[in-house]
Write a protein that holds these residues in place. Structure first.
Motif, mmCIF file in Angstrom:
data_model
loop_
_atom_site.group_PDB
_atom_site.id
_atom_site.type_symbol
_atom_site.label_atom_id
_atom_site.label_comp_id
_atom_site.label_asym_id
_atom_site.label_seq_id
_atom_site.Cartn_x
_atom_site.Cartn_y
_atom_site.Cartn_z
ATOM 1 N N ARG A 90 0.702 -1.445 -0.290
ATOM 2 C CA ARG A 90 0.074 -0.025 -0.224
ATOM 3 C C ARG A 90 0.831 1.357 0.033
ATOM 4 O O ARG A 90 0.246 2.795 0.175
ATOM 5 C CB ARG A 90 -1.023 0.178 1.328
ATOM 6 N N GLN A 91 2.114 1.405 -0.018
ATOM 7 C CA GLN A 91 2.955 2.084 0.462
ATOM 8 C C GLN A 91 3.686 2.120 -1.851
ATOM 9 O O GLN A 91 4.288 1.594 -1.991
ATOM 10 C CB GLN A 91 4.503 2.069 1.020
ATOM 11 N N LEU A 92 3.831 3.856 -1.565
ATOM 12 C CA LEU A 92 4.198 4.011 -3.206
ATOM 13 C C LEU A 92 5.940 4.070 -2.819
ATOM 14 O O LEU A 92 6.435 4.886 -2.555
ATOM 15 C CB LEU A 92 3.933 5.094 -3.518
ATOM 16 N N ARG A 93 6.307 2.882 -3.433
ATOM 17 C CA ARG A 93 7.713 2.465 -3.107
ATOM 18 C C ARG A 93 8.088 2.019 -4.257
ATOM 19 O O ARG A 93 8.005 1.574 -5.249
ATOM 20 C CB ARG A 93 8.526 1.860 -2.355
ATOM 21 N N SER A 94 9.802 2.416 -4.953
ATOM 22 C CA SER A 94 10.340 2.114 -5.304
ATOM 23 C C SER A 94 10.368 0.643 -6.129
ATOM 24 O O SER A 94 10.658 0.273 -7.237
ATOM 25 C CB SER A 94 12.149 3.116 -5.944
ATOM 26 N N SER A 121 11.547 -4.923 -18.836
ATOM 27 C CA SER A 121 10.781 -5.078 -17.717
ATOM 28 C C SER A 121 10.526 -3.749 -16.440
ATOM 29 O O SER A 121 9.975 -3.304 -16.149
ATOM 30 C CB SER A 121 10.753 -6.404 -16.746
ATOM 31 N N ALA A 122 12.551 -4.040 -16.603
ATOM 32 C CA ALA A 122 13.268 -2.952 -15.972
ATOM 33 C C ALA A 122 12.911 -1.346 -16.595
ATOM 34 O O ALA A 122 12.236 -0.715 -15.530
ATOM 35 C CB ALA A 122 14.409 -2.272 -16.153
ATOM 36 N N GLU A 123 12.789 -1.474 -17.496
ATOM 37 C CA GLU A 123 12.043 -0.083 -18.310
ATOM 38 C C GLU A 123 10.386 0.551 -17.445
ATOM 39 O O GLU A 123 10.050 1.529 -17.946
ATOM 40 C CB GLU A 123 12.241 0.198 -19.532
ATOM 41 N N LEU A 124 9.780 -0.636 -17.880
ATOM 42 C CA LEU A 124 8.997 -0.863 -18.111
ATOM 43 C C LEU A 124 8.285 0.221 -16.276
ATOM 44 O O LEU A 124 7.705 -0.089 -16.039
ATOM 45 C CB LEU A 124 7.660 -1.861 -18.710
ATOM 46 N N GLU A 125 8.842 -0.939 -15.401
ATOM 47 C CA GLU A 125 8.916 -0.336 -13.786
ATOM 48 C C GLU A 125 9.177 0.951 -13.234
ATOM 49 O O GLU A 125 7.939 2.141 -13.113
ATOM 50 C CB GLU A 125 9.756 -1.494 -13.195
ATOM 51 N N ASP A 126 10.261 1.563 -14.259
ATOM 52 C CA ASP A 126 10.678 3.035 -14.434
ATOM 53 C C ASP A 126 9.783 3.972 -14.908
ATOM 54 O O ASP A 126 9.506 4.722 -14.275
ATOM 55 C CB ASP A 126 11.894 3.175 -14.952
ATOM 56 N N ARG A 127 8.649 3.625 -16.036
ATOM 57 C CA ARG A 127 7.611 3.823 -16.480
ATOM 58 C C ARG A 127 6.375 4.022 -15.267
ATOM 59 O O ARG A 127 5.614 5.374 -15.136
ATOM 60 C CB ARG A 127 7.267 4.166 -18.039
ATOM 61 N N VAL A 128 6.238 3.497 -14.999
ATOM 62 C CA VAL A 128 5.302 3.026 -13.936
ATOM 63 C C VAL A 128 5.712 3.875 -12.335
ATOM 64 O O VAL A 128 4.664 5.036 -12.244
ATOM 65 C CB VAL A 128 4.913 1.654 -13.459
ATOM 66 N N LEU A 129 7.053 4.231 -11.635
ATOM 67 C CA LEU A 129 7.123 4.298 -10.960
ATOM 68 C C LEU A 129 7.506 5.726 -11.483
ATOM 69 O O LEU A 129 6.835 7.199 -10.330
ATOM 70 C CB LEU A 129 8.369 4.115 -10.557
#
Length: 143
Positions: A90-94, A121-129
């Motif tokens: 529930r927390q906004l974390r990297s 995958s890492a690029e998509l995760e970075d975009r989400v963050l």
């Protein structure tokens, strides 16, 4: 009852819950957790936004899982991709989102699994963050 398609005590249960509305007060003031969501609302929305170019197969906001259907980039009929995203906590974390990308290539009339570079995958995760941070700043700017 919330979670039931018909609203009655019988019928289809949606998202695995049929609790009454007032029985779930577990938001805990987690700042952006989102009432009714089991995961951080900013990460959830950002993940949906980031993966919106792919058709959605299923989304479970309580468990934090988003699964896309197969997607072929425009102009490519011999390659397709699918993604599964896990929004954790529930927390906004990297480390609050993990995305697995699957790739297949057509060989004759069959689809065969192919390698995907971890950078995808890492690029998509970075975009989400980045999108989640943008959503959070937009919501706090109006206060």
């Amino acid at each position: 009852m919330r979670g039931r398609l018909t609203g009655q005590d019988d019928g289809i249960v949606l998202f695995g819950t049929s609790r009454p509305r007032n029985s779930d007060s577990s938001d805990g003031g987690s700042g952006g957790g989102g009432a009714g969501l089991g995961v951080n609302a900013y990460l959830w929305r950002a993940t949906l936004d980031t993966l919106s170019f792919m058709p959605l197969a299923s989304a479970d906001p309580f468990g934090g899982v988003i699964i896309t259907d197969w997607y072929s980039p425009p102009g490519t009929s011999t390659e397709r991709f699918k993604a599964t995203a896990y929004v954790m906590g529930r927390q906004l974390r990297s480390d609050g989102v993990r995305i697995s990308v699957f790739r297949q290539v057509r060989q004759g009339n069959n689809w065969t699994d192919a390698l995907v570079t971890p950078a995808t995958s890492a690029e998509l995760e970075d975009r989400v963050l980045a999108r989640a941070r943008e959503l959070r700043s937009q919501s706090t700017a109006g206060r």
